[in-house]
Scaffold this motif. Structure first.
Motif, PDB file in Angstrom:
ATOM      1  N   GLN A   1      -7.342   7.176   3.664  1.00  8.16           N
ATOM      2  CA  GLN A   1      -7.952   5.851   3.788  1.00  8.16           C
ATOM      3  C   GLN A   1      -6.936   4.767   4.149  1.00  8.16           C
ATOM      4  O   GLN A   1      -7.312   3.665   4.545  1.00  8.16           O
TER       5      GLN A   1
ATOM      6  N   LYS B   1       0.837  -1.200   0.000  1.00 12.48           N
ATOM      7  CA  LYS B   1       0.000   0.000   0.000  1.00 12.48           C
ATOM      8  C   LYS B   1       0.877   1.257   0.000  1.00 12.48           C
ATOM      9  O   LYS B   1       0.584   2.235  -0.690  1.00 12.48           O
TER      10      LYS B   1
ATOM     11  N   LYS C   1      -5.619   3.137  12.025  1.00 13.46           N
ATOM     12  CA  LYS C   1      -6.590   3.822  12.883  1.00 13.46           C
ATOM     13  C   LYS C   1      -5.981   4.319  14.188  1.00 13.46           C
ATOM     14  O   LYS C   1      -6.531   5.228  14.822  1.00 13.46           O
TER      15      LYS C   1
ATOM     16  N   TYR D   1       0.815   3.987  -3.035  1.00 14.91           N
ATOM     17  CA  TYR D   1       0.452   5.385  -2.784  1.00 14.91           C
ATOM     18  C   TYR D   1       1.588   6.334  -3.162  1.00 14.91           C
ATOM     19  O   TYR D   1       1.375   7.299  -3.902  1.00 14.91           O
TER      20      TYR D   1
ATOM     21  N   THR E   1      -6.354   9.983  -1.119  1.00 17.55           N
ATOM     22  CA  THR E   1      -6.554   8.573  -0.768  1.00 17.55           C
ATOM     23  C   THR E   1      -5.655   8.147   0.394  1.00 17.55           C
ATOM     24  O   THR E   1      -5.904   7.109   1.013  1.00 17.55           O
TER      25      THR E   1
END
Length: 305
Positions: A224, A206, A228, A210, A221
Protein backbone atom coordinates in the motif's frame (compact mmCIF):
# COMPACT_ATOMS: atom_id res chain seq x y z
CA UNK A 1 32.95 -24.75 -14.45
CA UNK A 2 30.02 -23.88 -16.74
CA UNK A 3 26.85 -22.21 -15.45
CA UNK A 4 24.92 -25.41 -16.30
CA UNK A 5 26.89 -27.28 -13.63
CA UNK A 6 26.43 -24.87 -10.74
CA UNK A 7 23.69 -23.00 -8.89
CA UNK A 8 23.38 -19.58 -10.53
CA UNK A 9 19.86 -18.52 -9.47
CA UNK A 10 21.17 -15.83 -7.11
CA UNK A 11 22.89 -13.83 -9.85
CA UNK A 12 19.89 -11.55 -10.62
CA UNK A 13 19.43 -10.33 -7.06
CA UNK A 14 23.00 -10.40 -5.75
CA UNK A 15 23.01 -6.59 -5.50
CA UNK A 16 19.87 -6.59 -3.35
CA UNK A 17 20.98 -9.49 -1.18
CA UNK A 18 24.27 -7.68 -0.54
CA UNK A 19 22.47 -4.50 0.53
CA UNK A 20 19.76 -6.07 2.65
CA UNK A 21 19.40 -9.71 3.66
CA UNK A 22 23.11 -10.52 3.89
CA UNK A 23 23.67 -8.16 6.82
CA UNK A 24 20.58 -9.41 8.65
CA UNK A 25 21.59 -13.04 8.11
CA UNK A 26 25.11 -12.34 9.34
CA UNK A 27 23.87 -10.68 12.53
CA UNK A 28 21.49 -13.55 13.23
CA UNK A 29 23.95 -16.35 12.57
CA UNK A 30 27.13 -15.08 14.20
CA UNK A 31 25.92 -15.85 17.75
CA UNK A 32 25.40 -19.50 16.73
CA UNK A 33 28.92 -19.70 15.32
CA UNK A 34 30.35 -18.11 18.45
CA UNK A 35 28.48 -20.56 20.68
CA UNK A 36 28.47 -23.84 18.75
CA UNK A 37 31.60 -23.78 16.58
CA UNK A 38 34.34 -21.25 17.22
CA UNK A 39 35.14 -22.28 20.84
CA UNK A 40 36.01 -25.76 19.54
CA UNK A 41 38.48 -24.63 16.86
CA UNK A 42 42.22 -23.98 17.18
CA UNK A 43 43.57 -20.46 16.90
CA UNK A 44 43.85 -19.41 13.26
CA UNK A 45 41.82 -22.42 12.10
CA UNK A 46 41.03 -22.97 8.43
CA UNK A 47 37.31 -22.54 7.76
CA UNK A 48 35.48 -23.32 4.52
CA UNK A 49 32.42 -21.09 3.98
CA UNK A 50 30.24 -23.17 1.66
CA UNK A 51 27.61 -21.20 -0.29
CA UNK A 52 29.29 -18.08 1.08
CA UNK A 53 27.08 -15.58 -0.75
CA UNK A 54 28.31 -12.01 -0.55
CA UNK A 55 30.93 -12.70 2.11
CA UNK A 56 29.68 -10.88 5.21
CA UNK A 57 30.15 -13.89 7.48
CA UNK A 58 33.47 -14.64 5.77
CA UNK A 59 34.71 -11.19 6.73
CA UNK A 60 33.61 -11.58 10.34
CA UNK A 61 35.58 -14.81 10.58
CA UNK A 62 38.65 -13.12 9.08
CA UNK A 63 38.38 -10.35 11.68
CA UNK A 64 38.45 -13.04 14.36
CA UNK A 65 41.75 -14.39 13.02
CA UNK A 66 40.59 -17.42 11.02
CA UNK A 67 41.77 -18.39 7.53
CA UNK A 68 38.70 -18.54 5.31
CA UNK A 69 37.95 -19.93 1.87
CA UNK A 70 34.52 -19.30 0.37
CA UNK A 71 32.67 -21.08 -2.43
CA UNK A 72 29.52 -20.04 -4.25
CA UNK A 73 27.80 -20.83 -7.53
CA UNK A 74 26.93 -17.21 -8.29
CA UNK A 75 29.56 -15.06 -9.97
CA UNK A 76 27.65 -11.93 -8.99
CA UNK A 77 27.58 -12.96 -5.34
CA UNK A 78 31.32 -13.60 -5.41
CA UNK A 79 31.95 -10.17 -6.96
CA UNK A 80 30.49 -8.64 -3.80
CA UNK A 81 32.18 -11.19 -1.55
CA UNK A 82 35.61 -10.17 -2.85
CA UNK A 83 34.79 -6.55 -2.00
CA UNK A 84 33.40 -7.38 1.44
CA UNK A 85 36.17 -9.82 2.43
CA UNK A 86 39.23 -8.93 0.33
CA UNK A 87 41.61 -11.12 2.33
CA UNK A 88 39.68 -14.34 1.81
CA UNK A 89 40.05 -16.80 -1.03
CA UNK A 90 36.91 -17.29 -3.12
CA UNK A 91 36.10 -20.08 -5.55
CA UNK A 92 33.33 -20.32 -8.14
CA UNK A 93 31.80 -23.77 -7.82
CA UNK A 94 28.86 -25.91 -6.76
CA UNK A 95 28.19 -27.51 -3.38
CA UNK A 96 27.18 -30.77 -5.07
CA UNK A 97 30.43 -31.28 -6.95
CA UNK A 98 33.36 -29.46 -5.29
CA UNK A 99 36.46 -31.46 -4.40
CA UNK A 100 39.06 -30.61 -1.74
CA UNK A 101 41.58 -32.74 0.12
CA UNK A 102 41.30 -32.90 3.92
CA UNK A 103 42.21 -29.25 4.45
CA UNK A 104 39.76 -27.54 6.80
CA UNK A 105 39.18 -27.52 10.53
CA UNK A 106 35.55 -26.57 9.96
CA UNK A 107 32.99 -26.13 7.21
CA UNK A 108 29.99 -23.84 7.55
CA UNK A 109 26.93 -23.32 5.36
CA UNK A 110 24.52 -20.63 6.53
CA UNK A 111 21.24 -18.92 5.66
CA UNK A 112 19.53 -22.26 4.88
CA UNK A 113 21.43 -22.38 1.60
CA UNK A 114 21.20 -26.17 1.40
CA UNK A 115 17.41 -25.97 1.09
CA UNK A 116 18.12 -25.21 -2.57
CA UNK A 117 19.40 -28.79 -2.95
CA UNK A 118 16.27 -30.43 -4.30
CA UNK A 119 16.86 -34.11 -3.52
CA UNK A 120 18.19 -36.07 -0.59
CA UNK A 121 20.65 -37.90 -2.84
CA UNK A 122 22.21 -34.63 -3.98
CA UNK A 123 22.29 -33.44 -0.38
CA UNK A 124 24.20 -36.60 0.55
CA UNK A 125 26.70 -35.67 -2.18
CA UNK A 126 27.19 -32.31 -0.50
CA UNK A 127 27.71 -33.99 2.87
CA UNK A 128 30.22 -36.41 1.34
CA UNK A 129 32.15 -33.54 -0.27
CA UNK A 130 32.25 -31.70 3.05
CA UNK A 131 33.38 -34.83 4.89
CA UNK A 132 36.30 -35.26 2.49
CA UNK A 133 37.31 -31.60 2.81
CA UNK A 134 37.50 -31.74 6.61
CA UNK A 135 40.53 -32.71 8.62
CA UNK A 136 40.14 -35.55 11.11
CA UNK A 137 38.02 -34.31 14.03
CA UNK A 138 36.78 -31.38 11.91
CA UNK A 139 33.33 -29.86 12.43
CA UNK A 140 30.50 -29.19 9.99
CA UNK A 141 27.91 -26.57 10.96
CA UNK A 142 24.92 -25.70 8.77
CA UNK A 143 21.28 -24.70 9.06
CA UNK A 144 18.18 -25.88 7.22
CA UNK A 145 14.47 -25.25 6.98
CA UNK A 146 12.65 -28.39 8.14
CA UNK A 147 9.42 -29.94 6.88
CA UNK A 148 7.10 -27.31 8.39
CA UNK A 149 9.27 -24.34 7.38
CA UNK A 150 7.40 -23.26 4.23
CA UNK A 151 3.85 -21.93 3.97
CA UNK A 152 1.57 -20.36 1.40
CA UNK A 153 1.87 -16.66 2.18
CA UNK A 154 2.03 -13.84 -0.40
CA UNK A 155 4.24 -11.49 1.66
CA UNK A 156 6.17 -12.54 4.74
CA UNK A 157 9.02 -10.04 4.53
CA UNK A 158 9.85 -6.75 2.84
CA UNK A 159 11.64 -3.43 3.00
CA UNK A 160 10.98 0.05 1.67
CA UNK A 161 13.92 2.13 0.46
CA UNK A 162 14.14 5.53 -1.23
CA UNK A 163 14.72 4.15 -4.72
CA UNK A 164 13.27 0.64 -4.54
CA UNK A 165 11.29 -1.77 -2.41
CA UNK A 166 11.17 -5.54 -2.15
CA UNK A 167 8.98 -8.28 -0.78
CA UNK A 168 9.41 -12.02 -0.23
CA UNK A 169 6.51 -14.43 -0.60
CA UNK A 170 6.50 -18.19 -0.37
CA UNK A 171 4.50 -21.25 -1.41
CA UNK A 172 4.51 -24.88 -0.35
CA UNK A 173 3.22 -28.01 -2.10
CA UNK A 174 2.64 -30.66 0.59
CA UNK A 175 2.20 -33.45 -1.96
CA UNK A 176 5.54 -32.85 -3.68
CA UNK A 177 7.13 -31.59 -0.44
CA UNK A 178 8.72 -28.68 -2.26
CA UNK A 179 8.37 -24.95 -1.86
CA UNK A 180 9.24 -21.70 -3.57
CA UNK A 181 10.02 -18.23 -2.45
CA UNK A 182 9.63 -15.23 -4.71
CA UNK A 183 11.53 -11.97 -4.47
CA UNK A 184 9.51 -9.09 -5.94
CA UNK A 185 11.56 -5.95 -6.57
CA UNK A 186 9.69 -2.67 -7.12
CA UNK A 187 11.55 0.06 -8.97
CA UNK A 188 10.55 3.26 -10.76
CA UNK A 189 10.68 2.75 -14.53
CA UNK A 190 9.81 4.94 -17.48
CA UNK A 191 7.95 3.89 -20.62
CA UNK A 192 11.17 2.71 -22.27
CA UNK A 193 11.92 0.63 -19.13
CA UNK A 194 14.96 2.69 -18.07
CA UNK A 195 15.13 3.50 -14.39
CA UNK A 196 13.98 7.04 -13.75
CA UNK A 197 16.31 9.53 -12.15
CA UNK A 198 13.47 11.72 -10.88
CA UNK A 199 10.62 9.44 -9.88
CA UNK A 200 8.21 9.40 -6.98
CA UNK A 201 9.96 9.85 -3.65
CA UNK A 202 8.95 7.70 -0.70
CA UNK A 203 7.70 9.66 2.29
CA UNK A 204 10.51 9.37 4.90
CA UNK A 205 8.05 8.94 7.76
CA UNK A 206 6.20 6.13 5.99
CA UNK A 207 9.48 4.42 5.23
CA UNK A 208 10.58 4.67 8.87
CA UNK A 209 7.27 3.37 10.23
CA UNK A 210 7.21 0.44 7.87
CA UNK A 211 10.83 -0.64 8.23
CA UNK A 212 10.88 -0.29 12.02
CA UNK A 213 7.40 -1.53 12.93
CA UNK A 214 5.01 -2.71 10.22
CA UNK A 215 7.67 -4.88 8.61
CA UNK A 216 7.69 -7.01 11.76
CA UNK A 217 3.96 -7.27 12.42
CA UNK A 218 2.24 -6.90 9.04
CA UNK A 219 4.75 -6.94 6.16
CA UNK A 220 2.06 -6.98 3.45
CA UNK A 221 1.22 -3.31 4.20
CA UNK A 222 4.27 -2.47 2.11
CA UNK A 223 2.15 -2.98 -1.01
CA UNK A 224 0.00 0.00 0.00
CA UNK A 225 3.01 2.29 0.43
CA UNK A 226 4.81 1.72 -2.87
CA UNK A 227 4.50 4.66 -5.32
CA UNK A 228 2.21 3.92 -8.27
CA UNK A 229 4.95 4.47 -10.87
CA UNK A 230 7.12 1.72 -9.36
CA UNK A 231 6.85 -1.52 -11.31
CA UNK A 232 7.44 -5.06 -10.00
CA UNK A 233 9.76 -7.77 -11.27
CA UNK A 234 9.83 -11.28 -9.83
CA UNK A 235 12.62 -13.77 -9.16
CA UNK A 236 11.45 -17.20 -7.99
CA UNK A 237 13.59 -19.84 -6.27
CA UNK A 238 12.79 -23.48 -5.59
CA UNK A 239 13.42 -24.91 -2.15
CA UNK A 240 13.03 -28.26 -0.44
CA UNK A 241 12.58 -28.72 3.31
CA UNK A 242 13.82 -31.87 5.00
CA UNK A 243 12.94 -33.80 8.15
CA UNK A 244 15.43 -33.58 11.00
CA UNK A 245 15.70 -37.37 11.20
CA UNK A 246 16.57 -37.80 7.52
CA UNK A 247 19.30 -35.17 7.76
CA UNK A 248 20.82 -36.92 10.77
CA UNK A 249 20.68 -40.26 8.96
CA UNK A 250 22.24 -38.80 5.79
CA UNK A 251 25.10 -37.27 7.78
CA UNK A 252 25.83 -40.52 9.55
CA UNK A 253 25.66 -42.42 6.26
CA UNK A 254 28.68 -40.54 4.88
CA UNK A 255 30.67 -40.96 8.10
CA UNK A 256 29.80 -38.06 10.40
CA UNK A 257 29.40 -38.72 14.11
CA UNK A 258 28.19 -36.77 17.14
CA UNK A 259 25.40 -35.21 15.07
CA UNK A 260 23.40 -32.65 17.04
CA UNK A 261 20.58 -30.30 16.08
CA UNK A 262 19.97 -26.89 17.66
CA UNK A 263 17.16 -24.34 17.51
CA UNK A 264 17.24 -20.63 16.59
CA UNK A 265 18.64 -19.76 20.01
CA UNK A 266 21.47 -22.27 19.79
CA UNK A 267 19.89 -24.65 22.29
CA UNK A 268 19.45 -28.37 21.63
CA UNK A 269 16.41 -28.87 19.43
CA UNK A 270 13.47 -30.77 20.86
CA UNK A 271 12.22 -33.95 19.14
CA UNK A 272 9.22 -31.92 17.99
CA UNK A 273 11.37 -29.34 16.17
CA UNK A 274 10.00 -29.20 12.61
CA UNK A 275 10.59 -25.70 11.23
CA UNK A 276 14.29 -24.97 11.56
CA UNK A 277 17.47 -26.57 12.83
CA UNK A 278 21.16 -25.77 12.98
CA UNK A 279 23.18 -28.98 12.73
CA UNK A 280 26.68 -29.68 14.01
CA UNK A 281 28.48 -32.89 13.03
CA UNK A 282 32.02 -34.17 13.51
CA UNK A 283 34.39 -36.03 11.21
CA UNK A 284 35.76 -38.51 13.70
CA UNK A 285 39.16 -40.00 12.91
CA UNK A 286 39.08 -43.62 11.78
CA UNK A 287 41.01 -45.02 14.76
CA UNK A 288 38.57 -43.47 17.21
CA UNK A 289 35.61 -44.75 15.21
CA UNK A 290 37.05 -48.25 15.27
CA UNK A 291 37.40 -48.13 19.05
CA UNK A 292 33.90 -46.69 19.32
CA UNK A 293 32.41 -49.42 17.13
CA UNK A 294 34.26 -52.13 19.05
CA UNK A 295 32.90 -50.76 22.31
CA UNK A 296 29.38 -50.86 20.91
CA UNK A 297 29.83 -54.44 19.73
CA UNK A 298 31.18 -55.52 23.12
CA UNK A 299 28.31 -53.79 24.88
CA UNK A 300 25.83 -55.53 22.61
CA UNK A 301 27.43 -58.96 23.12
CA UNK A 302 27.51 -58.51 26.91
CA UNK A 303 23.82 -57.67 26.93
CA UNK A 304 23.06 -61.09 25.41
CA UNK A 305 25.44 -63.12 27.61
Amino acid sequence: MTSENRYTDYDPWAWLYNQSEAHKSCQQFLPKLEKLLLPHLPEGAKIFDLCCGTGQITQQLLIRGYQVTGLDGSEKMLDYARQNAPNAQFILGDARSFEFPSTFDAVICTDSALNHIMSLEELKSVFSNVYTALKADGLFLFDLGLEKRYRNIPVNEGKLENEYAWTIGETYNPEEKTGTFTITIFQPVSKNSDIKQNSSIVNPLKRLVYNKFLRLIKPSTLLQLIPKDWHPSDITFSAKPYAKAEIETALEAVGFTAVKAYNFKGKLASPQQNKYACFVARKTCQSFRSVENTAKELSASNSYS
